[in-house]
Design an enzyme around this catalytic site. Structure first.
Site, PDB file in Angstrom:
ATOM      1  N   GLY A  14      88.237  49.716  43.131  1.00 30.13           N
ATOM      2  CA  GLY A  14      87.871  50.698  42.118  1.00 30.13           C
ATOM      3  C   GLY A  14      87.844  52.157  42.605  1.00 30.13           C
ATOM      4  O   GLY A  14      87.784  52.264  43.723  1.00 30.13           O
ATOM      5  N   SER A  16      86.081  55.687  43.310  1.00 32.34           N
ATOM      6  CA  SER A  16      85.038  56.309  44.037  1.00 32.34           C
ATOM      7  C   SER A  16      83.855  56.578  42.931  1.00 32.34           C
ATOM      8  O   SER A  16      84.046  56.976  41.979  1.00 32.34           O
ATOM      9  CB  SER A  16      85.324  57.355  44.810  1.00 32.34           C
ATOM     10  OG  SER A  16      83.952  58.161  45.592  1.00 32.34           O
ATOM     11  N   GLY A  17      82.713  56.014  43.345  1.00 29.68           N
ATOM     12  CA  GLY A  17      81.575  55.864  42.415  1.00 29.68           C
ATOM     13  C   GLY A  17      81.520  54.922  41.349  1.00 29.68           C
ATOM     14  O   GLY A  17      80.964  54.991  40.333  1.00 29.68           O
ATOM     15  N   ALA A  18      82.611  54.046  41.322  1.00 34.77           N
ATOM     16  CA  ALA A  18      82.819  52.973  40.189  1.00 34.77           C
ATOM     17  C   ALA A  18      81.588  51.948  40.225  1.00 34.77           C
ATOM     18  O   ALA A  18      80.880  51.586  39.330  1.00 34.77           O
ATOM     19  CB  ALA A  18      83.984  52.343  40.200  1.00 34.77           C
ATOM     20  N   SER A  88      90.810  50.574  47.953  1.00 35.04           N
ATOM     21  CA  SER A  88      92.197  50.027  47.969  1.00 35.04           C
ATOM     22  C   SER A  88      93.107  50.193  46.685  1.00 35.04           C
ATOM     23  O   SER A  88      93.361  49.373  45.970  1.00 35.04           O
ATOM     24  CB  SER A  88      91.830  48.490  48.490  1.00 35.04           C
ATOM     25  OG  SER A  88      90.815  48.053  47.375  1.00 35.04           O
TER      26      SER A  88
HETATM   27  P1  ADP Z   1      81.561  53.118  45.098  1.00 34.17           P
HETATM   28  O1  ADP Z   1      81.018  52.145  45.975  1.00 34.17           O
HETATM   29  O2  ADP Z   1      82.337  52.363  44.073  1.00 34.17           O
HETATM   30  O3  ADP Z   1      81.891  54.477  45.536  1.00 34.17           O
HETATM   31  P2  ADP Z   1      78.444  53.306  44.699  1.00 34.17           P
HETATM   32  O4  ADP Z   1      78.207  51.829  44.267  1.00 34.17           O
HETATM   33  O5  ADP Z   1      78.259  54.057  45.669  1.00 34.17           O
HETATM   34  O6  ADP Z   1      80.073  53.290  44.027  1.00 34.17           O
HETATM   35  O7  ADP Z   1      77.852  54.536  43.386  1.00 34.17           O
HETATM   36  C1  ADP Z   1      77.896  53.717  42.034  1.00 34.17           C
HETATM   37  C2  ADP Z   1      76.702  54.727  41.202  1.00 34.17           C
HETATM   38  O8  ADP Z   1      76.822  54.050  39.904  1.00 34.17           O
HETATM   39  C3  ADP Z   1      75.476  54.397  41.806  1.00 34.17           C
HETATM   40  O9  ADP Z   1      74.584  55.297  41.801  1.00 34.17           O
HETATM   41  C4  ADP Z   1      74.932  53.001  40.606  1.00 34.17           C
HETATM   42  O10 ADP Z   1      73.399  53.279  40.750  1.00 34.17           O
HETATM   43  C5  ADP Z   1      75.480  53.596  39.607  1.00 34.17           C
HETATM   44  N1  ADP Z   1      75.597  52.391  38.577  1.00 34.17           N
HETATM   45  C6  ADP Z   1      75.258  52.663  37.228  1.00 34.17           C
HETATM   46  N2  ADP Z   1      75.445  51.492  36.586  1.00 34.17           N
HETATM   47  C7  ADP Z   1      75.942  50.663  37.292  1.00 34.17           C
HETATM   48  C8  ADP Z   1      76.441  49.286  37.190  1.00 34.17           C
HETATM   49  N3  ADP Z   1      76.443  48.465  36.218  1.00 34.17           N
HETATM   50  N4  ADP Z   1      77.024  48.611  38.665  1.00 34.17           N
HETATM   51  C9  ADP Z   1      77.043  49.347  39.546  1.00 34.17           C
HETATM   52  N5  ADP Z   1      76.569  50.782  39.855  1.00 34.17           N
HETATM   53  C10 ADP Z   1      76.162  51.139  38.581  1.00 34.17           C
END
Ligand code: ADP
Length: 185
Positions: A14, A16-18, A88
């Site tokens: 997914g 970034s930030g997902a 990915s």
């Molecule tokens: P990625 O690894 O995809 O880049 P992160 O896990 O680092 O994303 O960041 C996702 C952000 O979204 C975190 O701050 C997390 O607390 C927030 N968030 C809010 N709701 C959710 C959810 N349902 N599942 C996962 N993360 C969530």
């Protein structure tokens, strides 16, 4: 019994930030509480320590995915539950990994770009928008969503707990004998 655990690779893809890392770590914790052998392959850490030197061209991104997939295959065929958190972005590279791993679960960690950008966990979107990070996925580089993921988590609509339960429940249905009660944890 740990020795009866069937290995698997759970691949979180997914933007970034997902929520890949967050979801991955939460699933890891539940599995560990249940006595499972788990390894997390986190995209950022892998790039720092294992695939150092690869960049963000299509070729390098796919090479990164290929190497992570190779490691995940080796671990999961030895009974480890491998949790991969990596953007990915290219479907074909993910599908190649899938072909090499017997017990492969693709989790599409899905939140709209707007939401990811608002979260901007690491400040990367702001940098990308101001041109400081070229080839940023979702901004000026493609992301190809899975067409048929085993699990999809809409992290903008469901709670983390709901997403975790969906992933655990899917792992349960893959017959990993020691973890039959994940979803009820
Ligand atoms: P990625 O690894 O995809 O880049 P992160 O896990 O680092 O994303 O960041 C996702 C952000 O979204 C975190 O701050 C997390 O607390 C927030 N968030 C809010 N709701 C959710 C959810 N349902 N599942 C996962 N993360 C969530």
């Amino acid at each position: 019994m740990q020795t009866q655990q069937r290995g698997a690779t759970i691949w979180f893809t997914g933007l970034s930030g997902a929520g890949k890392t967050t979801l991955c770590r939460a699933v890891e914790q539940k599995l560990r509480e249940n006595g499972c052998r788990v390894e997390v392959l986190d995209g950022d850490l892998i790039r720092e320590n294992l695939t150092t030197g690869l960049g963000f061209s299509k070729e390098d991104r796919n090479e990164n995915v290929r190497r992570i997939g190779f490691l995940a295959q080796m671990l999961s065929r030895n009974g480890v539950i491998v949790l991969v958190a990596a953007i990915s972005p290219y479907r074909s590279a993910r599908d190649k990994v899938r072909q090499n791993i017997e017990n492969f679960i693709e989790v599409y960690v899905n939140a709209p770009l707007k939401v990811c950008e608002e979260r901007d966990v690491k400040g990367l979107y702001q940098k990308a928008r101001s041109g400081k990070i070229p080839h940023f996925t979702g901004i000026d580089d493609p992301y190809e969503p899975p067409l048929n993921p085993e699990v999809e988590c809409r992290t903008d609509k469901e709670t983390l707990e709901e997403s975790v339960a969906k992933v655990l429940s899917k792992i349960e249905t893959t017959n990993i004998s020691t973890v039959a009660s994940y979803a009820r944890l």
